[in-house]
Design a protein around this motif. Structure first.
Motif, PDB file in Angstrom:
ATOM      1  N   ARG A 173     -12.101  12.638  30.723  1.00 10.02           N
ATOM      2  CA  ARG A 173     -13.345  12.293  31.403  1.00 10.02           C
ATOM      3  C   ARG A 173     -13.497  13.156  32.652  1.00 10.02           C
ATOM      4  O   ARG A 173     -12.591  13.239  33.480  1.00 10.02           O
ATOM      5  CB  ARG A 173     -13.352  10.818  31.783  1.00 10.02           C
ATOM      6  N   SER A 174     -14.660  13.757  32.780  1.00  2.00           N
ATOM      7  CA  SER A 174     -14.951  14.554  33.964  1.00  2.00           C
ATOM      8  C   SER A 174     -14.970  13.659  35.197  1.00  2.00           C
ATOM      9  O   SER A 174     -15.383  12.498  35.122  1.00  2.00           O
ATOM     10  CB  SER A 174     -16.325  15.219  33.792  1.00  2.00           C
ATOM     11  N   CYS A 178     -16.730  21.199  31.952  1.00  2.00           N
ATOM     12  CA  CYS A 178     -17.337  19.929  31.562  1.00  2.00           C
ATOM     13  C   CYS A 178     -18.589  20.233  30.741  1.00  2.00           C
ATOM     14  O   CYS A 178     -19.446  21.007  31.176  1.00  2.00           O
ATOM     15  CB  CYS A 178     -17.692  19.118  32.807  1.00  2.00           C
ATOM     16  N   VAL A 223     -21.157  18.502  30.142  1.00  2.00           N
ATOM     17  CA  VAL A 223     -22.393  17.914  30.665  1.00  2.00           C
ATOM     18  C   VAL A 223     -22.817  18.573  31.970  1.00  2.00           C
ATOM     19  O   VAL A 223     -23.976  18.916  32.155  1.00  2.00           O
ATOM     20  CB  VAL A 223     -22.232  16.393  30.860  1.00  2.00           C
ATOM     21  N   TYR A 224     -21.870  18.803  32.887  1.00  2.00           N
ATOM     22  CA  TYR A 224     -22.217  19.293  34.220  1.00  2.00           C
ATOM     23  C   TYR A 224     -21.670  20.680  34.533  1.00  2.00           C
ATOM     24  O   TYR A 224     -21.865  21.182  35.626  1.00  2.00           O
ATOM     25  CB  TYR A 224     -21.738  18.292  35.277  1.00  2.00           C
ATOM     26  N   HIS A 258     -16.990  13.896  37.552  1.00  2.00           N
ATOM     27  CA  HIS A 258     -18.376  13.755  37.990  1.00  2.00           C
ATOM     28  C   HIS A 258     -18.755  12.279  37.909  1.00  2.00           C
ATOM     29  O   HIS A 258     -18.341  11.590  36.973  1.00  2.00           O
ATOM     30  CB  HIS A 258     -19.297  14.597  37.090  1.00  2.00           C
ATOM     31  N   PRO A 259     -19.525  11.758  38.857  1.00  2.00           N
ATOM     32  CA  PRO A 259     -19.876  10.324  38.839  1.00  2.00           C
ATOM     33  C   PRO A 259     -20.487   9.845  37.515  1.00  2.00           C
ATOM     34  O   PRO A 259     -20.324   8.690  37.146  1.00  2.00           O
ATOM     35  CB  PRO A 259     -20.875  10.190  39.990  1.00  2.00           C
ATOM     36  N   LYS A 260     -21.160  10.712  36.804  1.00  2.00           N
ATOM     37  CA  LYS A 260     -21.750  10.316  35.519  1.00  2.00           C
ATOM     38  C   LYS A 260     -20.867  10.677  34.334  1.00  2.00           C
ATOM     39  O   LYS A 260     -21.238  10.473  33.189  1.00  2.00           O
ATOM     40  CB  LYS A 260     -23.134  10.939  35.368  1.00  2.00           C
ATOM     41  N   GLY A 261     -19.698  11.236  34.618  1.00  2.00           N
ATOM     42  CA  GLY A 261     -18.726  11.516  33.565  1.00  2.00           C
ATOM     43  C   GLY A 261     -19.055  12.709  32.699  1.00  2.00           C
ATOM     44  O   GLY A 261     -19.863  13.550  33.039  1.00  2.00           O
ATOM     45  N   GLY A 262     -18.423  12.778  31.552  1.00  2.00           N
ATOM     46  CA  GLY A 262     -18.519  13.879  30.596  1.00  2.00           C
ATOM     47  C   GLY A 262     -17.213  13.913  29.834  1.00  2.00           C
ATOM     48  O   GLY A 262     -16.148  13.688  30.419  1.00  2.00           O
TER      49      GLY A 262
END
Length: 106
Positions: free
Chosen positions: A47-48, A68, A70-71, A50-54
């Motif tokens: 899991r990334s 990542c 997603v980001y 980043h607060p919203k994950g990935g």
């Protein structure tokens, strides 16, 4: 007090393709395995930071980094550190390979 480490078999080395991520689960922990072009294998939490994950196992691998999906954060496979200008860190896991079996050491 002596800490006892547990070696958990998770995959066959020959089944991993270089520069691709693989998702495994140990209890409730999702871990991403990555084999880089020199043959080394790394394990990170999947899991990334980043607060919203990935999902990192779906990311692009380049050298000793995963991006990542997603980001596009660049994360070190060696120590889990997110590269600047972004910040954060993911959990890394010790990997051992013996007789074609990949073990995660907890």
């Amino acid at each position: 007090m002596i800490e006892t480490l547990t070696r958990i078999p998770v995959a066959h080395y020959s089944n991993l393709k270089a520069r691709a991520g693989y998702s495994i689960k140990i209890d409730k922990t999702e871990i991403a395995l990555f084999k880089v072009t020199n043959g080394e294998v790394y394990a990170l939490e999947n899991r990334s930071p980043h607060p919203k994950g990935g999902v990192l196992s779906e990311g692009l691998v380049s050298g000793n980094y995963v991006y990542c999906p997603v980001y596009d954060w660049k994360i070190s496979l060696v120590d889990g550190t997110v590269q600047a200008p972004d910040e954060g860190k993911v959990q890394t896991y010790q990997v051992e390979i013996k007789e074609n079996i990949i073990f995660i050491v907890l």
